[in-house]
Enzyme design. Structure first.
Site, PDB file in Angstrom:
ATOM      1  CD  GLU A  84      -1.339 -27.313  46.206  1.00 42.14           C
ATOM      2  OE1 GLU A  84      -1.983 -26.287  46.465  1.00 42.14           O
ATOM      3  OE2 GLU A  84      -1.268 -28.299  46.960  1.00 42.14           O
TER       4      GLU A  84
ATOM      5  CG  HIS B 249      15.416 -24.581  40.443  1.00 39.99           C
ATOM      6  ND1 HIS B 249      15.904 -25.749  39.899  1.00 39.99           N
ATOM      7  CD2 HIS B 249      15.879 -24.517  41.717  1.00 39.99           C
ATOM      8  CE1 HIS B 249      16.648 -26.367  40.812  1.00 39.99           C
ATOM      9  NE2 HIS B 249      16.654 -25.646  41.917  1.00 39.99           N
TER      10      HIS B 249
ATOM     11  CG  ASN C 106       5.758 -26.156  36.247  1.00 39.86           C
ATOM     12  OD1 ASN C 106       5.223 -25.248  36.894  1.00 39.86           O
ATOM     13  ND2 ASN C 106       6.557 -27.055  36.814  1.00 39.86           N
TER      14      ASN C 106
ATOM     15  CD  GLU D 214      26.605 -18.023  34.812  1.00 42.79           C
ATOM     16  OE1 GLU D 214      25.638 -17.256  34.629  1.00 42.79           O
ATOM     17  OE2 GLU D 214      27.697 -17.904  34.208  1.00 42.79           O
TER      18      GLU D 214
ATOM     19  CD  GLU E 140       7.721 -26.291  40.508  1.00 38.45           C
ATOM     20  OE1 GLU E 140       7.919 -26.384  39.286  1.00 38.45           O
ATOM     21  OE2 GLU E 140       8.127 -27.159  41.311  1.00 38.45           O
TER      22      GLU E 140
ATOM     23  N   GLY F  69       5.517 -32.693  32.410  1.00 39.65           N
ATOM     24  CA  GLY F  69       4.920 -31.465  31.869  1.00 39.65           C
ATOM     25  C   GLY F  69       3.771 -30.890  32.669  1.00 39.65           C
TER      26      GLY F  69
ATOM     27  CG  ASN G  12      14.440 -23.075  34.326  1.00 42.25           C
ATOM     28  OD1 ASN G  12      13.748 -24.006  33.928  1.00 42.25           O
ATOM     29  ND2 ASN G  12      15.341 -23.228  35.300  1.00 42.25           N
TER      30      ASN G  12
ATOM     31  CG  MET H 169      15.394 -32.598  33.216  1.00 47.62           C
ATOM     32  SD  MET H 169      15.961 -31.363  34.426  1.00 47.62           S
ATOM     33  CE  MET H 169      14.661 -31.416  35.643  1.00 47.62           C
ATOM     34  NE  ARG H 170      21.367 -31.420  24.779  1.00 45.37           N
ATOM     35  CZ  ARG H 170      22.154 -32.343  24.274  1.00 45.37           C
ATOM     36  NH1 ARG H 170      22.065 -33.587  24.678  1.00 45.37           N
ATOM     37  NH2 ARG H 170      23.051 -32.041  23.378  1.00 45.37           N
TER      38      ARG H 170
HETATM   39  C1  GAR Z   1       9.463 -28.949  38.139  1.00 46.89           C
HETATM   40  O1  GAR Z   1       9.406 -29.138  39.529  1.00 46.89           O
HETATM   41  C2  GAR Z   1      10.473 -27.879  37.796  1.00 46.89           C
HETATM   42  O2  GAR Z   1      10.511 -26.836  38.728  1.00 46.89           O
HETATM   43  C3  GAR Z   1      11.756 -28.670  37.803  1.00 46.89           C
HETATM   44  O3  GAR Z   1      11.421 -29.873  37.157  1.00 46.89           O
HETATM   45  C4  GAR Z   1      10.061 -30.186  37.455  1.00 46.89           C
HETATM   46  C5  GAR Z   1       9.356 -30.493  36.169  1.00 46.89           C
HETATM   47  O4  GAR Z   1       8.038 -30.927  36.430  1.00 46.89           O
HETATM   48  N1  GAR Z   1      12.811 -27.979  37.128  1.00 46.89           N
HETATM   49  C6  GAR Z   1      14.070 -27.987  37.533  1.00 46.89           C
HETATM   50  O5  GAR Z   1      14.468 -28.640  38.475  1.00 46.89           O
HETATM   51  C7  GAR Z   1      15.013 -27.098  36.721  1.00 46.89           C
HETATM   52  N2  GAR Z   1      16.316 -27.128  37.269  1.00 46.89           N
HETATM   53  P1  GAR Z   1       6.925 -30.844  35.333  1.00 46.89           P
HETATM   54  O6  GAR Z   1       7.483 -31.598  34.115  1.00 46.89           O
HETATM   55  O7  GAR Z   1       5.753 -31.571  35.930  1.00 46.89           O
HETATM   56  O8  GAR Z   1       6.648 -29.409  35.027  1.00 46.89           O
END
Ligand code: GAR
Length: 217
Positions: free
Chosen positions: A174, A111, A15, A145, A176, A13, A109, A92-93
């Site tokens: 960083e 990524h 982000n 998708e 993100e 978590g 979202n 992740m679901r």
């Molecule tokens: C982050 O890097 C996010 O961009 C990625 O999971 C990580 C979660 O980190 N998301 C994906 O890959 C979506 N397909 P966090 O729990 O520290 O935010």
């Protein structure tokens, strides 16, 4: 009135924390009203609680392949808390197409790649194997998708020959944390609109910055 936002997580978590931090500013147009994890042991839950945000665990595992069953419980929780916007933060679901359609334009979202390159698993490894010299992060609206949908904001970083998936992921993280709150701000203030498959931002212009890699010498 601040828009009521729920963040959905499955893990650490970071982000989510960046969004909570940004939303603490009095002039931020959204408040983080709820954090929902589909895993009881997600690290982010403790972080959210420490920030005083209401948390909820809705375990997805017991639902197995019954995605709609999980989503019915999730939707009920979102309704109960009057949630208007949803941010996925390492959630992740996969959702059913129906659920993503019902939240279209209201669910973001993030990524860790410059989409549409390298969606799905191991985006950092994918970027390194492709030998790209720039990578980054993308905030986008959620569509059926995976890791696709109208792009709200992107941030780029250089990739070096010495990078590993870990060092690249650290650098991208960083970015993100910079762009996710800014993208949410745009959505919450009504500055973004979806035209066809493309997200447009009112009042925006091109950035003056160039990012060139590699740099030699
Ligand atoms: C982050 O890097 C996010 O961009 C990625 O999971 C990580 C979660 O980190 N998301 C994906 O890959 C979506 N397909 P966090 O729990 O520290 O935010």
């Amino acid at each position: 009135m601040k828009r009521r936002v729920a963040i959905l997580i499955s893990g650490r978590g970071s982000n989510m924390s960046a969004l909570i931090r940004a939303a603490a500013a009095p002039d931020f147009p959204a408040e983080i009203s709820l954090v929902i994890s589909n895993k009881a042991d997600a690290l982010g839950l403790e972080r959210a609680k420490a920030s005083g945000v209401t948390t909820l665990v809705i375990e997805s595992k017991p639902f197995g392949k019954d995605r709609a069953g999980f989503e019915a419980v999730l939707q009920a929780a979102l309704d109960q808390h009057g949630i208007e916007l949803v941010c996925l933060g390492g959630f992740m679901r996969l959702f059913t197409a129906e659920f993503t359609r019902s939240w279209y334009g209201r669910m973001l979202n993030i990524h860790p790649s410059l989409l549409p390159s390298f969606p799905g698993l191991d985006p950092h490894g994918q970027a390194l194997r492709a030998g790209v010299k720039l990578s980054g992060a993308t905030v986008h609206f959620v569509i059926p998708e995976t890791d696709a949908g109208p792009i709200v904001m992107q941030g780029a970083v250089p990739v070096s020959d010495h990078d590993t998936a870990d060092t690249l992921s650290e650098r991208i993280l960083e970015v993100e944390h910079r762009i996710y709150p800014e993208a949410l701000r745009l959505l919450a203030t009504g500055k973004v609109s979806i035209v066809g498959d493309v997200c447009k931002t009112s009042g925006s212009g091109p950035s003056e910055n160039f990012l060139i890699a590699p740099v030699v010498g």
